[in-house]
Design a protein around this motif. Structure first.
Motif, PDB file in Angstrom:
ATOM      1  N   LYS A  26      29.737  30.111  38.388  1.00 10.71           N
ATOM      2  CA  LYS A  26      29.693  28.670  38.583  1.00 10.71           C
ATOM      3  C   LYS A  26      30.956  28.258  39.325  1.00 10.71           C
ATOM      4  O   LYS A  26      31.966  28.970  39.283  1.00 10.71           O
ATOM      5  CB  LYS A  26      29.637  27.952  37.224  1.00 10.71           C
ATOM      6  CG  LYS A  26      30.851  28.269  36.379  1.00 10.71           C
ATOM      7  CD  LYS A  26      30.929  27.507  35.105  1.00 10.71           C
ATOM      8  CE  LYS A  26      32.199  27.857  34.344  1.00 10.71           C
ATOM      9  NZ  LYS A  26      33.440  27.614  35.125  1.00 10.71           N
ATOM     10  N   PRO A  27      30.947  27.133  39.986  1.00  7.76           N
ATOM     11  CA  PRO A  27      32.197  26.612  40.537  1.00  7.76           C
ATOM     12  C   PRO A  27      33.185  26.284  39.417  1.00  7.76           C
ATOM     13  O   PRO A  27      32.778  25.989  38.280  1.00  7.76           O
ATOM     14  CB  PRO A  27      31.760  25.339  41.268  1.00  7.76           C
ATOM     15  CG  PRO A  27      30.293  25.510  41.499  1.00  7.76           C
ATOM     16  CD  PRO A  27      29.790  26.312  40.337  1.00  7.76           C
ATOM     17  N   LEU A  28      34.465  26.336  39.719  1.00 12.33           N
ATOM     18  CA  LEU A  28      35.489  26.022  38.723  1.00 12.33           C
ATOM     19  C   LEU A  28      35.262  24.635  38.140  1.00 12.33           C
ATOM     20  O   LEU A  28      35.088  23.657  38.880  1.00 12.33           O
ATOM     21  CB  LEU A  28      36.887  26.087  39.350  1.00 12.33           C
ATOM     22  CG  LEU A  28      37.435  27.469  39.703  1.00 12.33           C
ATOM     23  CD1 LEU A  28      38.773  27.336  40.412  1.00 12.33           C
ATOM     24  CD2 LEU A  28      37.570  28.331  38.451  1.00 12.33           C
ATOM     25  N   GLY A  29      35.231  24.563  36.820  1.00 11.86           N
ATOM     26  CA  GLY A  29      35.099  23.273  36.145  1.00 11.86           C
ATOM     27  C   GLY A  29      33.723  22.667  36.180  1.00 11.86           C
ATOM     28  O   GLY A  29      33.533  21.532  35.709  1.00 11.86           O
ATOM     29  N   ALA A  30      32.720  23.390  36.672  1.00 14.42           N
ATOM     30  CA  ALA A  30      31.401  22.795  36.886  1.00 14.42           C
ATOM     31  C   ALA A  30      30.671  22.456  35.584  1.00 14.42           C
ATOM     32  O   ALA A  30      29.745  21.642  35.591  1.00 14.42           O
ATOM     33  CB  ALA A  30      30.538  23.721  37.739  1.00 14.42           C
ATOM     34  N   LEU A  31      31.062  23.065  34.474  1.00  5.68           N
ATOM     35  CA  LEU A  31      30.432  22.737  33.188  1.00  5.68           C
ATOM     36  C   LEU A  31      31.229  21.693  32.406  1.00  5.68           C
ATOM     37  O   LEU A  31      30.939  21.433  31.233  1.00  5.68           O
ATOM     38  CB  LEU A  31      30.219  24.008  32.351  1.00  5.68           C
ATOM     39  CG  LEU A  31      29.070  24.890  32.833  1.00  5.68           C
ATOM     40  CD1 LEU A  31      28.983  26.165  32.011  1.00  5.68           C
ATOM     41  CD2 LEU A  31      27.742  24.138  32.774  1.00  5.68           C
ATOM     42  N   GLY A  32      32.228  21.120  33.027  1.00  9.97           N
ATOM     43  CA  GLY A  32      32.898  19.945  32.487  1.00  9.97           C
ATOM     44  C   GLY A  32      33.371  20.094  31.054  1.00  9.97           C
ATOM     45  O   GLY A  32      34.095  21.031  30.704  1.00  9.97           O
ATOM     46  N   ARG A  33      32.946  19.152  30.203  1.00  9.55           N
ATOM     47  CA  ARG A  33      33.407  19.121  28.813  1.00  9.55           C
ATOM     48  C   ARG A  33      33.001  20.364  28.031  1.00  9.55           C
ATOM     49  O   ARG A  33      33.647  20.722  27.037  1.00  9.55           O
ATOM     50  CB  ARG A  33      32.855  17.875  28.100  1.00  9.55           C
ATOM     51  CG  ARG A  33      33.367  16.529  28.606  1.00  9.55           C
ATOM     52  CD  ARG A  33      34.794  16.256  28.214  1.00  9.55           C
ATOM     53  NE  ARG A  33      35.013  16.320  26.786  1.00  9.55           N
ATOM     54  CZ  ARG A  33      34.691  15.345  25.925  1.00  9.55           C
ATOM     55  NH1 ARG A  33      34.130  14.234  26.370  1.00  9.55           N
ATOM     56  NH2 ARG A  33      34.952  15.468  24.638  1.00  9.55           N
ATOM     57  N   LEU A  34      31.909  21.015  28.439  1.00 10.24           N
ATOM     58  CA  LEU A  34      31.517  22.246  27.755  1.00 10.24           C
ATOM     59  C   LEU A  34      32.592  23.312  27.903  1.00 10.24           C
ATOM     60  O   LEU A  34      32.804  24.121  26.988  1.00 10.24           O
ATOM     61  CB  LEU A  34      30.185  22.760  28.293  1.00 10.24           C
ATOM     62  CG  LEU A  34      28.951  21.889  28.042  1.00 10.24           C
ATOM     63  CD1 LEU A  34      27.713  22.558  28.612  1.00 10.24           C
ATOM     64  CD2 LEU A  34      28.765  21.603  26.554  1.00 10.24           C
ATOM     65  N   GLU A  35      33.275  23.323  29.035  1.00 11.47           N
ATOM     66  CA  GLU A  35      34.364  24.275  29.233  1.00 11.47           C
ATOM     67  C   GLU A  35      35.533  23.955  28.305  1.00 11.47           C
ATOM     68  O   GLU A  35      36.158  24.867  27.733  1.00 11.47           O
ATOM     69  CB  GLU A  35      34.804  24.271  30.698  1.00 11.47           C
ATOM     70  CG  GLU A  35      33.703  24.712  31.647  1.00 11.47           C
ATOM     71  CD  GLU A  35      34.183  24.920  33.075  1.00 11.47           C
ATOM     72  OE1 GLU A  35      35.408  25.073  33.281  1.00 11.47           O
ATOM     73  OE2 GLU A  35      33.329  24.956  33.991  1.00 11.47           O
ATOM     74  N   ASP A  36      35.832  22.665  28.139  1.00 17.32           N
ATOM     75  CA  ASP A  36      36.893  22.272  27.199  1.00 17.32           C
ATOM     76  C   ASP A  36      36.547  22.693  25.779  1.00 17.32           C
ATOM     77  O   ASP A  36      37.412  23.165  25.025  1.00 17.32           O
ATOM     78  CB  ASP A  36      37.103  20.753  27.242  1.00 17.32           C
ATOM     79  CG  ASP A  36      37.544  20.249  28.604  1.00 17.32           C
ATOM     80  OD1 ASP A  36      38.133  21.033  29.369  1.00 17.32           O
ATOM     81  OD2 ASP A  36      37.303  19.056  28.889  1.00 17.32           O
ATOM     82  N   LEU A  37      35.277  22.518  25.417  1.00 13.47           N
ATOM     83  CA  LEU A  37      34.825  22.914  24.072  1.00 13.47           C
ATOM     84  C   LEU A  37      34.966  24.416  23.867  1.00 13.47           C
ATOM     85  O   LEU A  37      35.450  24.868  22.822  1.00 13.47           O
ATOM     86  CB  LEU A  37      33.365  22.515  23.864  1.00 13.47           C
ATOM     87  CG  LEU A  37      33.061  21.095  23.427  1.00 13.47           C
ATOM     88  CD1 LEU A  37      31.554  20.900  23.344  1.00 13.47           C
ATOM     89  CD2 LEU A  37      33.711  20.780  22.093  1.00 13.47           C
ATOM     90  N   ALA A  38      34.531  25.182  24.844  1.00 18.75           N
ATOM     91  CA  ALA A  38      34.625  26.642  24.719  1.00 18.75           C
ATOM     92  C   ALA A  38      36.075  27.070  24.555  1.00 18.75           C
ATOM     93  O   ALA A  38      36.384  27.956  23.734  1.00 18.75           O
ATOM     94  CB  ALA A  38      34.004  27.310  25.948  1.00 18.75           C
ATOM     95  N   LEU A  39      36.968  26.462  25.312  1.00 17.64           N
ATOM     96  CA  LEU A  39      38.390  26.793  25.200  1.00 17.64           C
ATOM     97  C   LEU A  39      38.917  26.453  23.811  1.00 17.64           C
ATOM     98  O   LEU A  39      39.607  27.266  23.172  1.00 17.64           O
ATOM     99  CB  LEU A  39      39.179  26.040  26.271  1.00 17.64           C
ATOM    100  CG  LEU A  39      40.691  26.285  26.305  1.00 17.64           C
ATOM    101  CD1 LEU A  39      40.996  27.747  26.610  1.00 17.64           C
ATOM    102  CD2 LEU A  39      41.354  25.385  27.338  1.00 17.64           C
ATOM    103  N   GLN A  40      38.592  25.254  23.301  1.00 11.40           N
ATOM    104  CA  GLN A  40      39.055  24.848  21.977  1.00 11.40           C
ATOM    105  C   GLN A  40      38.517  25.771  20.888  1.00 11.40           C
ATOM    106  O   GLN A  40      39.261  26.205  19.997  1.00 11.40           O
ATOM    107  CB  GLN A  40      38.650  23.407  21.675  1.00 11.40           C
ATOM    108  CG  GLN A  40      39.128  22.912  20.317  1.00 11.40           C
ATOM    109  CD  GLN A  40      38.620  21.522  19.966  1.00 11.40           C
ATOM    110  OE1 GLN A  40      37.837  20.927  20.706  1.00 11.40           O
ATOM    111  NE2 GLN A  40      39.053  20.995  18.828  1.00 11.40           N
ATOM    112  N   ILE A  41      37.230  26.085  20.958  1.00 14.31           N
ATOM    113  CA  ILE A  41      36.639  26.947  19.932  1.00 14.31           C
ATOM    114  C   ILE A  41      37.238  28.341  20.000  1.00 14.31           C
ATOM    115  O   ILE A  41      37.503  28.976  18.970  1.00 14.31           O
ATOM    116  CB  ILE A  41      35.102  26.977  20.086  1.00 14.31           C
ATOM    117  CG1 ILE A  41      34.527  25.586  19.794  1.00 14.31           C
ATOM    118  CG2 ILE A  41      34.477  28.007  19.142  1.00 14.31           C
ATOM    119  CD1 ILE A  41      33.068  25.428  20.193  1.00 14.31           C
TER     120      ILE A  41
END
Length: 345
Positions: A26-41
Motif C-alpha cells: 500500500k502507499p505509505l499511510g494509506a490505511l490512515g487511523r488503522l495504521e495508528d491502531l496497529a502501532l499502538q496495539i
C-alpha cells in the motif's frame, strides 16, 4: 487503595513496527487511523505479531441514590429491568457483541434489586444503590475501595483466561449525573458544559437536573480523585476505575465506551496517567460533556455516530475496526512477499 504497577509503553519496538506497517502493499499511510491502531496495539503487546484473544465486554450495573432527586427521565427500577433484558439477550449490547464475536458479562455492582442467577451475571453487589449525594456522600471510603478492588479482580479473572482485549460498559439510572459531577470536580469545567440530556430529558427536566447538580457540587469539597469518586460517584463507576487500572497493568488492549466510562477513566488517569497508553477510544458520545472529556485525554475517538446509549455499545460497534488493524498487520502481504515494486525514491 491497591497498588497498580502500570508502565508507560516501551517505544523500543516502534521503529520495527512502523517499518512492518510501511512495507505492506500500500502507499505509505494509506490505511490512515488503522495504521495508528496497529502501532499502538503492537506497543501494548510488545510484539510484531498481533493477536486479539477472547475479546470481552464487562457491563457494570448499579443504582444511584441521586435518582430520587428526579435527575433522570426514567425511574430507578429501569436499571434492574435493563439488566434482566441484558440477561435475556434483548439489548443493543447483546446484538452487537453477538454480531462481532465478543463475550459479554453483566456485573451487579449495586443494583437496587435481587437479580436472578444467570451464567452471564457476576454478582458483586456493594450495596443496593449508592446514597443520595444531594444529602450525603454517595459511598463510604470503604465501599469505594471495595468497588475498585472488585473491578480490578474481575479484570484479572478475564486476563487469567487469556483475554487480552477488554472494554467496560455500564447501566445505571442517574449515572450521567454522577459522571458530570466527577468531570466537573476533576477538571473545573462548568457543570452546564459537563451535564447533558442523559436518558432523553426535555429542556425543563434538564434545567431541574442542572439545578440539582449545582446543589450537589456546592455541598461536596473534593481534594483528590478518590474524594470525587466517593462523594459523587457510583458503584459501577468505581468498579470501572479499578478495571481500567488492572487492564493497563495486565497490558490489555482496552476499549473505552462513552461518557460514563470516560468519567471512570478520568479518575483512573488522575491516579495513574500511564493508563491512557492502553486505551482505544471507540466513539464520541452525543452526551454533551463527552467531547470535552476526550480533550482532557488528548484523545481522538474512532467513530462519531451520535450514540449515547451506554451499555458498552460503542465498544462493540468499534471492535471490527480494531480487528482490521490487527489483521492487516498480520495477514497483508509485504512488497517483497507479493513481488510488488516499492515506490521509487
Amino acid at each position: 487503595m491497591p497498588e497498580f504497577n502500570i508502565k508507560a509503553l516501551n517505544s523500543e519496538l516502534r521503529s520495527a513496527l512502523q517499518a512492518k506497517i510501511d512495507q505492506k502493499t500500500k502507499p505509505l499511510g494509506a490505511l490512515g487511523r488503522l495504521e495508528d491502531l496497529a502501532l499502538q496495539i503492537g506497543l501494548i503487546q510488545q510484539s510484531l505479531t498481533l493477536t486479539l484473544v477472547n475479546p470481552t465486554v464487562l457491563v457494570f450495573a448499579a443504582d444511584h441514590g441521586l435518582a430520587d432527586a428526579g435527575v433522570s427521565a426514567y425511574p430507578q427500577s429501569v436499571t434492574a429491568q435493563m439488566v434482566v433484558n441484558f440477561l435475556n439477550g434483548g439489548a443493543a449490547i447483546n446484538v452487537f457483541t453477538s454480531q462481532h464475536g465478543l463475550e459479554l458479562f453483566i456485573v451487579d455492582a449495586g443494583v437496587n434489586a435481587d437479580l436472578p442467577s444467570h451464567p452471564q451475571l457476576i454478582s458483586a453487589k456493594i450495596a443496593k444503590s449508592t446514597r443520595n449525594c444531594l444529602t450525603e456522600p454517595a459511598m463510604t471510603p470503604m465501599q469505594m475501595l471495595q468497588a475498585i478492588n472488585t473491578g480490578a479482580n474481575l479484570v484479572q479473572q478475564q486476563h487469567n483466561r487469556a483475554c487480552n482485549c477488554i472494554g467496560f460498559g455500564e447501566m445505571g439510572i442517574g449515572n450521567t449525573s454522577s459522571a458530570a459531577l466527577i468531570m466537573h470536580k476533576l477538571t473545573g469545567i462548568g457543570l452546564e458544559q459537563c451535564a447533558g440530556l442523559g436518558t432523553g430529558l426535555n429542556q425543563q427536566q434538564f434545567n431541574h437536573k442542572l439545578s440539582v447538580l449545582q446543589q450537589v457540587s456546592a455541598q461536596h469539597l473534593v481534594n483528590t480523585p478518590l474524594d470525587a469518586l466517593s462523594h459523587v460517584g457510583g458503584f459501577e463507576i468505581a468498579m470501572m476505575v479499578g478495571a481500567f487500572l488492572r487492564a493497563a497493568e495486565c497490558r490489555m488492549v482496552t476499549i473505552v465506551d462513552g461518557f460514563i466510562a470516560s468519567a471512570a477513566l478520568l479518575v483512573a488517569s488522575r491516579i495513574k496517567p500511564e493508563v491512557l497508553d492502553y486505551c482505544i477510544f471507540s466513539h464520541v458520545s452525543d452526551e454533551q460533556g463527552h467531547a470535552l472529556l476526550l480533550r482532557e485525554f488528548n484523545a481522538n475517538a474512532l467513530l462519531q455516530l451520535n450514540m449515547r446509549l451506554g451499555e458498552g455499545s460503542g465498544i462493540a460497534v468499534c471492535y471490527p475496526l480494531i480487528q482490521s488493524a490487527v489483521n492487516f498487520l498480520t495477514q497483508m502481504a509485504s512488497f517483497s512477499d507479493a513481488g510488488v515494486a516499492e515506490k521509487l525514491t
